[in-house]
Design an enzyme around this catalytic site. Structure first.
Site, mmCIF file in Angstrom:
data_model
loop_
_atom_site.group_PDB
_atom_site.id
_atom_site.type_symbol
_atom_site.label_atom_id
_atom_site.label_comp_id
_atom_site.label_asym_id
_atom_site.label_seq_id
_atom_site.Cartn_x
_atom_site.Cartn_y
_atom_site.Cartn_z
ATOM 1 N N CYS A 91 0.821 -1.221 0.000
ATOM 2 C CA CYS A 91 0.000 0.000 0.000
ATOM 3 C C CYS A 91 0.850 1.264 0.000
ATOM 4 O O CYS A 91 0.305 2.373 -0.118
ATOM 5 C CB CYS A 91 -0.899 0.019 1.235
ATOM 6 S SG CYS A 91 -1.816 -1.488 1.532
ATOM 7 N N HIS A 108 -6.067 2.024 5.444
ATOM 8 C CA HIS A 108 -6.597 1.193 4.356
ATOM 9 C C HIS A 108 -7.340 0.032 4.999
ATOM 10 O O HIS A 108 -6.750 -0.732 5.773
ATOM 11 C CB HIS A 108 -5.466 0.664 3.490
ATOM 12 C CG HIS A 108 -5.906 -0.354 2.478
ATOM 13 N ND1 HIS A 108 -7.059 -0.227 1.740
ATOM 14 C CD2 HIS A 108 -5.330 -1.534 2.072
ATOM 15 C CE1 HIS A 108 -7.187 -1.265 0.935
ATOM 16 N NE2 HIS A 108 -6.154 -2.067 1.119
ATOM 17 N N HIS A 110 -10.161 -3.332 4.635
ATOM 18 C CA HIS A 110 -10.850 -4.322 3.790
ATOM 19 C C HIS A 110 -12.241 -4.573 4.344
ATOM 20 O O HIS A 110 -12.783 -5.658 4.231
ATOM 21 C CB HIS A 110 -10.046 -5.627 3.741
ATOM 22 C CG HIS A 110 -8.867 -5.555 2.836
ATOM 23 N ND1 HIS A 110 -8.143 -6.662 2.458
ATOM 24 C CD2 HIS A 110 -8.276 -4.504 2.227
ATOM 25 C CE1 HIS A 110 -7.162 -6.299 1.646
ATOM 26 N NE2 HIS A 110 -7.219 -4.993 1.498
ATOM 27 N N GLU A 133 -26.843 12.027 9.656
ATOM 28 C CA GLU A 133 -26.082 12.727 10.701
ATOM 29 C C GLU A 133 -24.577 12.496 10.630
ATOM 30 O O GLU A 133 -23.789 13.430 10.779
ATOM 31 C CB GLU A 133 -26.618 12.316 12.082
ATOM 32 C CG GLU A 133 -25.991 13.075 13.247
ATOM 33 C CD GLU A 133 -26.362 14.557 13.301
ATOM 34 O OE1 GLU A 133 -27.183 15.017 12.475
ATOM 35 O OE2 GLU A 133 -25.776 15.274 14.141
ATOM 36 N N HIS A 189 -12.647 -4.479 -3.053
ATOM 37 C CA HIS A 189 -11.366 -4.545 -2.316
ATOM 38 C C HIS A 189 -11.470 -3.880 -0.956
ATOM 39 O O HIS A 189 -11.305 -4.549 0.070
ATOM 40 C CB HIS A 189 -10.288 -3.868 -3.178
ATOM 41 C CG HIS A 189 -8.911 -3.861 -2.579
ATOM 42 N ND1 HIS A 189 -7.767 -3.793 -3.335
ATOM 43 C CD2 HIS A 189 -8.493 -3.907 -1.290
ATOM 44 C CE1 HIS A 189 -6.725 -3.812 -2.536
ATOM 45 N NE2 HIS A 189 -7.119 -3.872 -1.296
HETATM 46 C C1 LIG Z 1 -4.727 -10.660 1.812
HETATM 47 S S1 LIG Z 1 -3.669 -9.934 0.651
HETATM 48 C C2 LIG Z 1 -4.073 -8.219 0.817
HETATM 49 C C3 LIG Z 1 -3.070 -7.351 0.070
HETATM 50 O O1 LIG Z 1 -2.949 -7.767 -1.275
HETATM 51 C C4 LIG Z 1 -3.472 -5.874 0.064
HETATM 52 O O2 LIG Z 1 -4.791 -5.714 -0.470
HETATM 53 C C5 LIG Z 1 -3.417 -5.225 1.414
HETATM 54 O O3 LIG Z 1 -4.314 -4.473 1.763
HETATM 55 C C6 LIG Z 1 -2.262 -5.461 2.319
HETATM 56 O O4 LIG Z 1 -1.076 -5.377 1.618
HETATM 57 P P1 LIG Z 1 0.288 -5.497 2.477
HETATM 58 O O5 LIG Z 1 1.380 -5.446 1.458
HETATM 59 O O6 LIG Z 1 0.219 -6.812 3.215
HETATM 60 O O7 LIG Z 1 0.313 -4.332 3.449
HETATM 61 ZN ZN LIG Z 2 -5.836 -3.962 0.313
#
Ligand SMILES: CSC[C@@H](O)[C@@H](O)C(=O)COP(=O)(O)O
Ligand SMILES: [Zn+2]
Length: 234
Positions: A91, A108, A110, A133, A189
């Site tokens: 990232c 970041h 998920h 709100e 993602h």
């Molecule tokens: C489960 S793999 C997830 C990664 O490809 C990526 O999407 C992520 O958010 C984390 O990347 P990273 O390099 O481990 O910090």
């Molecule tokens: Zn990611």
């Protein structure tokens, strides 16, 4: 500029819980409980003056230790500290796009709510929500204030790529195209959220995740997240 082993260790060693190396570990443990950084996905980067702290790639984010941290000098982008047995987070180029915007920290996640909100907006380049709100928890740089209850919050959605680092150009373009945003959704993602400080990044990420979940649940009920306030029946 290369630092001695002792100087490098000093950059990640502190009793201060608010030191970036400690804070990244604590916040990732917190974010793990929210489902934001499970399975090594997601993460957070923090800037302290000209030093950017970055976690390693492919590790369990909830088990990070301060001595795992990479430190980048900004804006020269030379590594001051590189743990030999690890790679910096994939990232990193995206975190840097947020720092180029003046951020103090970038998160970041998920979060499944972030993923689902990109799916209920399939084919669209942004997600909108209004008259809620928690929109008031998001800053609006063009006004120097925060969004208001009656404002429409618009968050850009970019398409995912096979490798995280390949998202950089489209994320940077989205930041340019949406100057009032502090988040970019990545289809199927997750999301990137940045703030002036780590605490603003954290509270903004919480507001966004709340709004993503609300939008998904509203859509399930046939309600429009960006719809008007319903008139009161007399
Ligand atoms: C489960 S793999 C997830 C990664 O490809 C990526 O999407 C992520 O958010 C984390 O990347 P990273 O390099 O481990 O910090
Ligand atoms: Zn990611």
């Amino acid at each position: 500029m290369s630092l001695t082993e002792e100087e490098q260790t000093a950059l990640v060693t502190s009793e201060d819980p608010h030191h970036p190396a400690n804070l990244i570990c604590e916040l990732c443990r917190n974010f793990y409980t929210l489902g934001w950084v499970t399975g090594t996905g997601g993460g957070i980067s923090i800037r302290k003056e000209e030093h950017i702290y970055i976690a390693p790639s492919g590790v369990q984010k909830e088990r990070l230790e301060p001595h795992n941290m990479f430190i980048l000098d900004y804006p020269t982008l030379s590594y001051l500290r590189r743990p030999t047995n690890l790679k910096p987070s994939a990232c990193t180029p995206l975190f840097l796009a947020a720092y180029d915007k003046g951020a103090g920290a970038c998160i970041h996640t998920h979060s499944q709510w972030a993923v689902l909100v990109t799916l209920i907006n399939k084919g669209k380049k942004s997600f909108k929500i209004a008259n809620t709100e928690m929109i008031k928890g998001i800053p609006r740089p063009s006004t120097g204030k925060y969004y208001g209850y009656h404002d429409t919050l618009e968050i850009p959605i970019i398409e995912n790529t096979a490798h995280e680092e390949d998202l950089r150009d489209s994320l940077a373009q989205a930041i340019k195209d949406y100057p009032d945003t502090s988040a970019v959704l990545v289809r199927r993602h997750g999301v990137y959220v940045w703030g002036d400080t780590v605490w603003k990044a954290k509270t903004q990420a919480e507001c966004y995740d709340y709004l993503f979940q609300l939008a998904v649940e509203m859509t399930k009920l046939g309600l429009d997240p960006a719809g008007p306030i319903d008139p009161i029946e007399e």
